[in-house]
Design a protein around this motif. Structure first.
Motif, PDB file in Angstrom:
ATOM      1  N   GLY A  84      26.604  10.333 -17.223  1.00  0.00           N
ATOM      2  CA  GLY A  84      26.716   9.573 -18.525  1.00  0.00           C
ATOM      3  C   GLY A  84      25.541   9.616 -19.553  1.00  0.00           C
ATOM      4  N   THR A  85      24.921  10.612 -19.445  1.00  0.00           N
ATOM      5  CA  THR A  85      23.770  10.911 -20.404  1.00  0.00           C
ATOM      6  C   THR A  85      23.819  11.563 -21.422  1.00  0.00           C
ATOM      7  N   GLY A  86      25.117  12.194 -21.640  1.00  0.00           N
ATOM      8  CA  GLY A  86      25.422  12.973 -22.723  1.00  0.00           C
ATOM      9  C   GLY A  86      24.651  14.348 -22.661  1.00  0.00           C
ATOM     10  N   GLY A  87      23.940  14.740 -21.666  1.00  0.00           N
ATOM     11  CA  GLY A  87      23.574  16.177 -21.488  1.00  0.00           C
ATOM     12  C   GLY A  87      22.276  16.290 -22.190  1.00  0.00           C
ATOM     13  N   ASP A  88      21.378  15.184 -22.416  1.00  0.00           N
ATOM     14  CA  ASP A  88      20.207  15.314 -23.030  1.00  0.00           C
ATOM     15  C   ASP A  88      19.321  15.383 -22.197  1.00  0.00           C
ATOM     16  N   GLY A  89      19.224  15.154 -21.100  1.00  0.00           N
ATOM     17  CA  GLY A  89      18.256  15.351 -19.917  1.00  0.00           C
ATOM     18  C   GLY A  89      17.655  13.937 -19.938  1.00  0.00           C
ATOM     19  N   GLY A  90      17.811  13.008 -20.717  1.00  0.00           N
ATOM     20  CA  GLY A  90      17.134  11.586 -20.553  1.00  0.00           C
ATOM     21  C   GLY A  90      17.527  10.974 -19.106  1.00  0.00           C
ATOM     22  N   GLY A  91      16.744  11.097 -18.415  1.00  0.00           N
ATOM     23  CA  GLY A  91      16.779  10.169 -17.050  1.00  0.00           C
ATOM     24  C   GLY A  91      18.029  10.760 -16.300  1.00  0.00           C
ATOM     25  N   SER A  92      18.483  12.005 -16.698  1.00  0.00           N
ATOM     26  CA  SER A  92      19.659  12.705 -16.013  1.00  0.00           C
ATOM     27  C   SER A  92      19.486  13.618 -15.020  1.00  0.00           C
ATOM     28  N   ARG A  93      20.483  14.294 -14.546  1.00  0.00           N
ATOM     29  CA  ARG A  93      20.580  15.353 -13.692  1.00  0.00           C
ATOM     30  C   ARG A  93      20.667  16.552 -14.603  1.00  0.00           C
ATOM     31  N   THR A  94      20.509  16.488 -15.929  1.00  0.00           N
ATOM     32  CA  THR A  94      20.480  17.881 -16.938  1.00  0.00           C
ATOM     33  C   THR A  94      18.933  18.048 -17.221  1.00  0.00           C
ATOM     34  N   VAL A  95      18.761  19.370 -17.072  1.00  0.00           N
ATOM     35  CA  VAL A  95      17.454  19.521 -17.638  1.00  0.00           C
ATOM     36  C   VAL A  95      17.712  20.586 -18.950  1.00  0.00           C
ATOM     37  N   THR A  96      17.077  20.635 -19.944  1.00  0.00           N
ATOM     38  CA  THR A  96      17.330  21.196 -21.310  1.00  0.00           C
ATOM     39  C   THR A  96      16.129  22.210 -21.614  1.00  0.00           C
ATOM     40  N   VAL A 106      21.687  31.219 -12.447  1.00  0.00           N
ATOM     41  CA  VAL A 106      21.599  29.747 -12.881  1.00  0.00           C
ATOM     42  C   VAL A 106      22.264  28.864 -11.854  1.00  0.00           C
ATOM     43  N   ALA A 107      23.002  29.567 -11.087  1.00  0.00           N
ATOM     44  CA  ALA A 107      23.809  28.705  -9.888  1.00  0.00           C
ATOM     45  C   ALA A 107      22.748  28.450  -8.886  1.00  0.00           C
ATOM     46  N   ALA A 108      21.881  29.478  -8.656  1.00  0.00           N
ATOM     47  CA  ALA A 108      20.744  29.410  -7.599  1.00  0.00           C
ATOM     48  C   ALA A 108      19.771  28.208  -8.032  1.00  0.00           C
ATOM     49  N   PHE A 109      19.380  28.178  -9.160  1.00  0.00           N
ATOM     50  CA  PHE A 109      18.547  27.151 -10.011  1.00  0.00           C
ATOM     51  C   PHE A 109      19.257  25.719  -9.619  1.00  0.00           C
ATOM     52  N   GLU A 110      20.454  25.614 -10.006  1.00  0.00           N
ATOM     53  CA  GLU A 110      21.051  24.554  -9.948  1.00  0.00           C
ATOM     54  C   GLU A 110      21.244  23.804  -8.521  1.00  0.00           C
ATOM     55  N   LYS A 111      21.534  24.648  -7.791  1.00  0.00           N
ATOM     56  CA  LYS A 111      21.625  24.117  -6.226  1.00  0.00           C
ATOM     57  C   LYS A 111      20.464  23.810  -5.669  1.00  0.00           C
ATOM     58  N   GLN A 112      19.514  24.864  -6.066  1.00  0.00           N
ATOM     59  CA  GLN A 112      18.153  24.734  -5.369  1.00  0.00           C
ATOM     60  C   GLN A 112      17.421  23.274  -5.794  1.00  0.00           C
ATOM     61  N   SER A 113      17.498  22.953  -7.193  1.00  0.00           N
ATOM     62  CA  SER A 113      16.935  21.869  -7.820  1.00  0.00           C
ATOM     63  C   SER A 113      17.708  20.482  -7.880  1.00  0.00           C
ATOM     64  N   GLY A 114      18.831  20.811  -7.899  1.00  0.00           N
ATOM     65  CA  GLY A 114      19.756  19.295  -8.063  1.00  0.00           C
ATOM     66  C   GLY A 114      20.063  19.212  -9.619  1.00  0.00           C
ATOM     67  N   TYR A 115      19.462  20.205 -10.486  1.00  0.00           N
ATOM     68  CA  TYR A 115      19.652  19.861 -11.954  1.00  0.00           C
ATOM     69  C   TYR A 115      20.685  20.650 -12.632  1.00  0.00           C
ATOM     70  N   LEU A 168      21.541  22.943 -15.747  1.00  0.00           N
ATOM     71  CA  LEU A 168      20.515  23.425 -16.820  1.00  0.00           C
ATOM     72  C   LEU A 168      21.524  23.736 -18.345  1.00  0.00           C
ATOM     73  N   LYS A 169      20.902  23.161 -19.172  1.00  0.00           N
ATOM     74  CA  LYS A 169      21.241  23.383 -20.549  1.00  0.00           C
ATOM     75  C   LYS A 169      20.451  24.060 -21.402  1.00  0.00           C
ATOM     76  N   VAL A 170      20.914  24.915 -22.254  1.00  0.00           N
ATOM     77  CA  VAL A 170      20.182  25.860 -22.995  1.00  0.00           C
ATOM     78  C   VAL A 170      20.524  25.848 -24.372  1.00  0.00           C
ATOM     79  N   LEU A 171      19.366  25.421 -25.219  1.00  0.00           N
ATOM     80  CA  LEU A 171      19.605  25.430 -26.682  1.00  0.00           C
ATOM     81  C   LEU A 171      18.780  26.520 -27.349  1.00  0.00           C
ATOM     82  N   GLU A 172      19.742  27.615 -27.845  1.00  0.00           N
ATOM     83  CA  GLU A 172      18.884  28.683 -28.614  1.00  0.00           C
ATOM     84  C   GLU A 172      18.638  28.383 -29.949  1.00  0.00           C
ATOM     85  N   ASP A 173      17.652  28.601 -30.462  1.00  0.00           N
ATOM     86  CA  ASP A 173      16.931  28.182 -31.619  1.00  0.00           C
ATOM     87  C   ASP A 173      16.403  29.606 -32.407  1.00  0.00           C
ATOM     88  N   GLY A 174      17.189  30.401 -32.783  1.00  0.00           N
ATOM     89  CA  GLY A 174      16.623  31.677 -33.676  1.00  0.00           C
ATOM     90  C   GLY A 174      15.506  32.409 -33.266  1.00  0.00           C
TER      91      GLY A 174
END
Length: 362
Positions: free
Chosen positions: A29-41, A55-64, A66-72
Motif C-alpha cells: 500500500g505504499t504506491g511503490g515509492d519506497g517509503g517505509g515499504s518493501r520496495t527500494v527505488t 533482479v530475482a536473486a536480489f529480491e529473494k535475498q533482500s526481501g525488497y 526493486l523499482k528502477v527509474l531511468e533519467d537520461g
C-alpha cells in the motif's frame, strides 16, 4: 563506464533492450515509492541493464522489490538528483562517475554507508574512504572508436592517438559528444586536458575544430546516428567513421550481431582513452534507507558484478568477478588510459566545460 556509459554501450541499432525491474502495485500500500515499504527505488542514467534472474536473486535475498527509474544521461541524472535532493525520486543513485563525482558530493546528495563486501573492491577504484558516501560499481574506458571497413575501403590507417586526430587525413571524420551535456563527451574533454595540460588542451581543440570535428548532443546520437561503424549508424546512412564511445563498444557489435562475426567491425584508438569509474550512493533523504543499503551491498556482490559485462558493457571492480571471454577478447581495458584525480576534476571541470563550449560550439 555510463559510461559512463557507463557508461555504457547498449546500441539500439543492435536490437538491445534495457531491462529494468519495476516494483509491482502490491507493495504494502505504499504506491511503490519506497517509503517505509518493501520496495527500494534505484535512480539511474538510461544505460542501466541487468538480467532478470539477477533482479530475482536480489529480491529473494533482500526481501525488497526493486523499482528502477531511468533519467537520461549521467549528467542529466546527477543534475536532477541535485535539484530534488530534499525529496528524492528514490533511495539509491547509480551512475555518477568520476567526471561528475565532486558535483554530487559537494551538493550533499549522499549519506554515509560502507557497503558490506567493500573490502573486495580493487584499490584503484576506491574513493571517499573516510566518509563512504559512494560505492564503486563498474569501470570503463572512453575512447575513439573507428569503422574498420571504412578505413580499409579508403586505404587509410586508422588513428591511434590524440595527435593523429588533428592530422589532415582525418579531416571531417570524427564525431564527439557535447561535453556540457554528455558523460562520454566530458570524459573525452578531460582526457585531452590530462594529455595536454591545463593550457595545451584548448590549443588542441582549436586544431580539432579546424579539422572538422562534429559535435552531437549525446552518445546515442553520436554512435547510432552519426558513426558509420555501428549497426545503427549503417542503417541511418552515417558518414563519420570515427566516434567517441567506449573500449567496450566493439564486443557489443560482435556479441549481439546476427550473424555473429568472427572479428569486431569496429576498433579502438587505444591512446585516446580516459578511464571512467561509476559509483552508487544512498541518497541523503532516502525514504527507504535500509532497502538502499541492501541494494548497495548487492551491487558489489559477485552475482551482480558477474552480470554487468554483457548487460552494461563495463568491467567489474571487485576481486574475483568473472569477465566473459568474448567481452575480454573484443573489449580489453586500455593499458595506459588517461586519468585525473577527482580533486583536479572538481577544481577545473566547470571552467573547462565553459571554455570548451565557447571554443567549440560558438
Amino acid at each position: 563506464m555510463g559510461i559512463t556509459k557507463k557508461v555504457t554501450v547498449l546500441a539500439v541499432g543492435l536490437g538491445l533492450v534495457t531491462l529494468s525491474a519495476c516494483g509491482s502495485s502490491d507493495d504494502g500500500g505504499t504506491g511503490g515509492d519506497g517509503g517505509g515499504s518493501r520496495t527500494v527505488t534505484l535512480v539511474s542514467h538510461n544505460s542501466w541493464a541487468v538480467s532478470k534472474d539477477v533482479v530475482a536473486a536480489f529480491e529473494k535475498q533482500s526481501g525488497y522489490r526493486l523499482k528502477v527509474l531511468e533519467d537520461g544521461d549521467a549528467g542529466q541524472a546527477v543534475n536532477k538528483a541535485v535539484l530534488t535532493k530534499d525529496n528524492p525520486q528514490g533511495d539509491v543513485l547509480f551512475g555518477v562517475d568520476n567526471t561528475l563525482l565532486s558535483r554530487a558530493l559537494d551538493n550533499g546528495l549522499f549519506q554515509p554507508y560502507e557497503a558490506r563486501g567493500s573490502g573486495s573492491i580493487l584499490p584503484e577504484y576506491r574513493v571517499d574512504e573516510d566518509k563512504h558516501r559512494v560505492t564503486p560499481v563498474d569501470s570503463g574506458d572512453i575512447c575513439v572508436n573507428y569503422d574498420k571497413a571504412w578505413f580499409a575501403e579508403h586505404d587509410l590507417t586508422p588513428p591511434k592517438t590524440f595527435d593523429d586526430l588533428i592530422k589532415p587525413e582525418y579531416k571531417d571524420l570524427l564525431v564527439v559528444e557535447n561535453a556540457s551535456t554528455s558523460s562520454p563527451g566530458l570524459g573525452f574533454l578531460l582526457g585531452t586536458a590530462a594529455k595536454y595540460g591545463d593550457e595545451g588542451w584548448q590549443d588542441y581543440w582549436k586544431k580539432l575544430k579546424a579539422n572538422g570535428v562534429k559535435v552531437a548532443g549525446g552518445w546515442e546520437q553520436a554512435y547510432n546516428e552519426e558513426f558509420s561503424g555501428s549497426a545503427g549508424g549503417r542503417k541511418a546512412g552515417a558518414d563519420r567513421p570515427l566516434v567517441v564511445s567506449y573500449a567496450s563498444s566493439p564486443p557489443a557489435e560482435v556479441i549481439y550481431a546476427d550473424p555473429k562475426p568472427d572479428t569486431a567491425p569496429t576498433g579502438v584508438a587505444e591512446d585516446t582513452c580516459f578511464r571512467q569509474v561509476e559509483y552508487a550512493g544512498l541518497l541523503a533523504n532516502a525514504k527507504n534507507p535500509e532497502g538502499g543499503k541492501a541494494l548497495l551491498d548487492f551491487l558489489i556482490g559477485t552475482t551482480f558484478q558477474d552480470d554487468m559485462p554483457l548487460n552494461m558493457f563495463v568491467y567489474p571492480v571487485v576481486e574475483g568477478a568473472r569477465v566473459p571471454e568474448d567481452f575480454a577478447r573484443f573489449g580489453p581495458q586500455a593499458k595506459a588510459p588517461q586519468t585525473m584525480e577527482p580533486a583536479k576534476i572538481a577544481e577545473n571541470r566547470d571552467q573547462w566545460v565553459k571554455s570548451w563550449t565557447s571554443l567549440v560550439l560558438r
